[in-house]
Design a protein around this motif. Structure first.
Motif: not given
Length: 613
Positions: A338-365
């Protein structure tokens, strides 16, 4: 014989806690501080965030399922030289720091694409680079979401489509409501969970094999540690040159990407921005080496148990090699899978959330404010949050499409994801270092560069060059069991397809002009970036280049001044072809410092007058 996966209650609890912590941070920042009601706070944290969390966030944005699953798979199949991609990250961020930070930090822009409008006094290049940026982020987030879903599928048996939806929804929730602050602080927590899971796999896996020295011995015998390949053959998948030089060009996009520019903008001083890049670079390299080491441990373990999961068809996807190892070594330790899957999930969530924030700011500006420049702060923030919702749906669809493409995540990322990034990197370097650059040259260079990359990528995928696709010999198979019947190594798997120096692709496909497709995909970006400069400069010469004195010095840099600052002034002046840019930039900085001093004095006088009254 490999054991069937058992995911216990403790494993579910660990995974659930990781997801709950991420969402809780988003809720906290949605209800605290300024409550994310202004675009400055939502996208840049009011440009005054602490250095350490932003640094970790920048690093984790580039670490995802591509790293955690892809790097071990590449190492397992092709050897430890595959992890030298990390040195490409190191050099790319150190070089990028000298290029992007001195340009964008003083400009205080939200979207990196705003720079191109300022540079060319036209929005044509800005529109083109915005399209390239959107292409990259949609493909990147799709690959990351698909990657973590393959691991969850192999461990839990949950359908890939359901995993994709879960990851997208979780990332969307805390990004939409918490903004960049939630993304950054969640990245910090997720980084330590991810690091703990990686170290747990390395330690437990090494102990199961018989120690670190045994892991090295087995991998050395299996040719996984033959890293000193200085061959100049461009058709080899990995050499020292392609792994370092080729990947420096391939990774060169990340320091110039919106995710990096957004975090540069979060820094209150330019000194902190430089420090952030210089520290992140070696840490990224270390992350790749650790991830590759998990590939070495995987190979050593499966040699010990004499059953290669990929060759025996126990798994079908090389990205599932590491999850298979994890379920093997932790089958008697509740919670660790479960810790491994959690670590993998966190690695992906961090990238995906950052990507969402990036696209959101580009869409606005780059879209909404270009169409409606007087859009209010309240409506802009609401639009940014709604954009995250739309993006999550789009990347979910992209992930499901990419699930049908075979190969390791690293190759998928390096082949498909970088199609728009090489032209983008070339355009930004061309714009910053060439005072003769024009918008026509930037667009023409970008289009020709992308056409070249697309042509080479499709040809490489269709032809499958033997020298690029040759894999190392797999682990033995004599202890594997399929339907309770023992099978021999030669019966169950065609060894020639994995043997070093031998490959199955039809050699006739590499005759004639098709030989050009034999080039390793590691070199595509390097050539594509050069193409931007060549085509751009020729086009600018045809349409008419501007004079250097007519170019605003705030938007360009002198190469010798940035990378050879300690040379004598006369030598630098000569090497830069007597450019006036360095002198003009110093004058601008001096004027800005003087203006700041005058503002401070004015504020002090006003404060003094108010005190007297």
């Amino acid at each position: 014989m490999l054991a069937e996966v058992k995911f216990l209650v403790a494993d579910y609890i660990v995974c659930a806690l990781a997801v709950c912590v991420s969402i809780s941070i988003g809720l906290y920042y949605a209800c605290s501080g300024g409550r994310q009601v202004t675009t400055a706070e939502y996208h840049l944290g009011n440009r005054n965030l602490n250095f350490l969390p932003v640094m970790f966030s920048l690093m984790v944005t580039s670490q995802s399922s591509i790293l955690i699953l892809g790097a071990p798979a590449e190492t397992y199949l092709y050897g430890f030289l595959a992890t030298f991609i990390g040195f490409g990250f190191w050099f790319a961020y150190w070089l990028g720091a000298r290029i992007i930070i001195p340009v964008v930090h003083p400009l205080r822009i939200t979207s990196v694409n705003e720079y191109f409008e300022l540079r060319y006094k036209s929005n044509r290049v800005r529109i083109f680079t915005t399209i390239l940026s959107f292409m990259f982020w949609f493909i990147y987030l799709g690959i990351v979401t698909y990657g973590v879903s393959t691991a969850i599928e192999s461990v839990l048996g949950v359908p890939i489509w359901l995993c994709v939806v879960i990851v997208s929804i979780c990332s969307m929730i805390y990004t939409a409501i918490g903004g960049i602050k939630a993304v950054i602080w969640t990245d910090v927590i997720q980084y330590w969970i991810m690091l703990a899971s990686v170290l747990a796999v390395l330690i437990q896996g090494s102990l199961k094999v018989g120690g670190g020295s045994e892991v090295i011995r087995i991998n050395s015998k299996g040719n996984r540690l033959d890293i000193w390949n200085f061959s100049l053959d461009p058709t080899l998948r990995y050499t020292i040159w392609s792994s370092v030089i080729g990947n420096t060009a391939k990774i060169g996009f990340f320091p110039f990407a919106q995710s990096s520019v957004q975090r540069i903008g979060c820094m209150s001083t330019i000194k902190d921005a430089y420090r952030m890049f210089y520290i992140v670079a070696p840490l990224m390299c270390l992350s790749f080496l650790l991830a590759g080491s998990m590939g070495l441990v995987s190979y050593a373990y499966f040699v010990k148990v004499r059953c290669d999961p990929l060759a025996s068809k126990f798994i079908k996807n090389p990205n599932q090699i590491l999850p298979t190892l994890v379920t093997e070594i932790f089958q008697d330790t509740p919670g660790m899978t479960g810790l491994f899957i959690a670590g993998l999930l966190c690695a992906s969530l961090s990238t995906v959330s950052s990507g969402y924030a990036v696209i959101s700011s580009m869409t606005l500006q780059d879209i909404l404010k270009m169409k409606w420049p007087n859009l209010s702060e309240k409506r802009s923030t609401i639009a940014s949050k709604l954009t995250v919702l739309v993006i999550s749906i789009s990347t979910t669809v992209m992930a499901l499409v990419l699930a049908n493409i075979k190969g390791t995540l690293v190759k998928l990322a390096q082949m498909v994801m970088t199609i728009p990034t090489a032209p983008y990197t070339g355009i930004i370097l061309y714009s910053i270092f060439c005072t003769s650059a024009t918008s026509a040259g930037a667009i023409a260079g970008g289009i020709i560069s992308m056409m070249f990359y697309l042509w080479m990528a499709i040809g490489n995928i269709v032809v499958s060059p033997p020298s690029v696709e040759t894999k190392l010999a797999p682990a033995p198979l004599d202890m594997c069991s399929v339907n309770s019947t023992m099978v021999s190594y030669s019966e169950r798997y065609n060894v020639s397809s994995y043997s070093a120096g031998v490959s199955n692709p039809d050699q006739s496909s590499m005759e004639g002009f098709n030989q050009i497709y034999g080039m390793s995909f590691q070199w595509f970006d390097f050539i594509a970036i050069i193409l931007v400069f060549v085509v751009g400069l020729i086009t600018s010469k045809i349409v008419g280049s501007p004079k250097e004195e007519d170019v605003d010095a705030r938007y360009v840099l002198c190469f010798t001044e940035q990378f050879f600052p300690y040379l004598p002034e006369k030598v630098k002046h000569l090497l830069s072809c007597r450019s006036t840019i360095p002198k003009r930039r110093k004058q601008i900085k001096a004027e800005e410092r003087q203006d700041k001093k005058e503002i401070i004095v004015l504020h002090e006088q006003n404060a003094s007058n108010e005190t007297r009254q």
